[in-house]
Design a protein around this motif. Structure first.
Motif, mmCIF file in Angstrom:
data_model
loop_
_atom_site.group_PDB
_atom_site.id
_atom_site.type_symbol
_atom_site.label_atom_id
_atom_site.label_comp_id
_atom_site.label_asym_id
_atom_site.label_seq_id
_atom_site.Cartn_x
_atom_site.Cartn_y
_atom_site.Cartn_z
ATOM 1 N N THR A 101 0.830 -1.210 0.000
ATOM 2 C CA THR A 101 0.000 0.000 0.000
ATOM 3 C C THR A 101 0.863 1.259 0.000
ATOM 4 O OG1 THR A 101 -0.165 0.152 2.420
ATOM 5 C CG2 THR A 101 -1.787 -1.235 1.282
ATOM 6 N N MET A 102 2.119 1.112 0.425
ATOM 7 C CA MET A 102 3.048 2.242 0.449
ATOM 8 C C MET A 102 4.070 2.178 -0.683
ATOM 9 S SD MET A 102 3.679 2.606 4.577
ATOM 10 C CE MET A 102 3.840 0.844 4.884
ATOM 11 N N LYS A 103 3.867 1.227 -1.607
ATOM 12 C CA LYS A 103 4.747 1.074 -2.781
ATOM 13 C C LYS A 103 6.221 0.971 -2.382
ATOM 14 C CE LYS A 103 1.534 3.809 -5.590
ATOM 15 N NZ LYS A 103 0.893 2.641 -6.209
ATOM 16 N N VAL A 104 6.498 0.124 -1.412
ATOM 17 C CA VAL A 104 7.846 0.037 -0.857
ATOM 18 C C VAL A 104 8.771 -0.768 -1.762
ATOM 19 C CG1 VAL A 104 9.234 -0.864 1.062
ATOM 20 C CG2 VAL A 104 7.085 0.331 1.516
ATOM 21 N N ILE A 105 9.972 -0.235 -1.952
ATOM 22 C CA ILE A 105 11.056 -0.907 -2.667
ATOM 23 C C ILE A 105 12.234 -1.017 -1.707
ATOM 24 C CG2 ILE A 105 12.674 -0.792 -4.601
ATOM 25 C CD1 ILE A 105 10.610 0.838 -6.119
ATOM 26 N N GLU A 106 12.863 -2.183 -1.677
ATOM 27 C CA GLU A 106 13.990 -2.404 -0.770
ATOM 28 C C GLU A 106 15.250 -2.747 -1.561
ATOM 29 O OE1 GLU A 106 13.629 -4.588 3.140
ATOM 30 O OE2 GLU A 106 14.738 -6.108 1.992
ATOM 31 N N HIS A 107 16.376 -2.246 -1.081
ATOM 32 C CA HIS A 107 17.664 -2.513 -1.730
ATOM 33 C C HIS A 107 18.768 -2.552 -0.690
ATOM 34 C CE1 HIS A 107 21.012 -2.408 -4.502
ATOM 35 N NE2 HIS A 107 21.480 -1.320 -3.913
ATOM 36 N N LEU A 108 19.671 -3.519 -0.818
ATOM 37 C CA LEU A 108 20.798 -3.648 0.093
ATOM 38 C C LEU A 108 22.074 -3.123 -0.563
ATOM 39 C CD1 LEU A 108 22.063 -4.738 2.737
ATOM 40 C CD2 LEU A 108 22.381 -6.922 1.539
#
Length: 218
Positions: free
Chosen positions: A131-138
């Motif tokens: 719902t918050m359009k989250v993208i994750e990257h390390l």
């Protein structure tokens, strides 16, 4: 045999019993970042402004065929932590390459499944993040054999699978998304150890187990 030896080795050198011994399990601290992305007001690339338009994100990674433990560990880390809730993929889609390319003998697969699951958002968490359009990257800052690993190998007295090694990953976990219509981001330190076996056991490296998140082998 690998798990039994792991209990003796890791307990003896006083670094805790995990990784090759047991899965990290689901704990309150298993994920380093809150689902409330951006509540700390940190800055970052974020997503589009306003109510948030379509946000690009990574597809599930493909692991390389390599006998280099560090190269392979970096790729595994990316597969576990580089994902997007905007692409239509589920958490299991992103982690699937790690399991598909895991221990060919099958001895560590059951444990690794639990390890990997503890690194993923749950279905409820993923739905909320979407719902918050989250993208994750390390962003990886270090990938190296931990200082205690040679001691562990010595105490194993040759009973570990040939080519077994440990690579500890440290880095920064970035999340971007939309919080109440505004671009937002969070950053969190992250560390963990990937136990893998390479040549001469197999021509290429394969993941055996993972340590608890943020409790790596030192």
């Amino acid at each position: 045999m690998l798990a039994v030896v792991g209990v003796v080795v890791l307990a003896t050198i006083g670094v805790g019993v995990y990784g090759l011994v047991r899965g990290p399990g689901h704990t309150a601290t298993s994920r380093p970042a809150s689902t409330e992305t951006g509540t700390q007001g940190s800055t970052g690339t974020g997503s589009s402004g306003g109510s948030g338009g379509t946000v690009a994100g990574p597809a599930p990674a493909m692991l390389p065929k390599t006998d280099n433990p560090v190269t392979y560990a970096r790729a595994v880390a990316g597969a576990l932590f580089d994902w997007s809730t905007t692409t239509g993929y589920a958490p299991s889609d992103y982690s699937a390459p790690v399991l598909a390319d895991a221990d060919p003998s099958g001895e560590e697969i059951a444990g690794l499944i639990g390890d990997v699951a503890s690194y993923e958002p749950t279905t409820a968490e993923w739905t909320q993040l979407a719902t918050m359009k989250v993208i994750e990257h390390l962003t990886i800052t270090s990938a190296k054999v931990p200082s205690l690993w040679p001691e562990a190998l010595a105490q194993a007295r040759g009973q570990l699978r040939a080519g077994t090694t440990a690579i500890t990953i440290t880095g920064t976990l970035h999340r971007t998304g939309v919080w109440y219509g505004q671009p937002a981001s969070t950053t969190d330190p992250v560390s963990f150890t990937i136990f893998e076996a390479c040549s001469p056991s197999w021509p290429d490296c394969h993941t055996l187990r993972l340590s608890q998140l943020n409790d790596p082998l030192g």
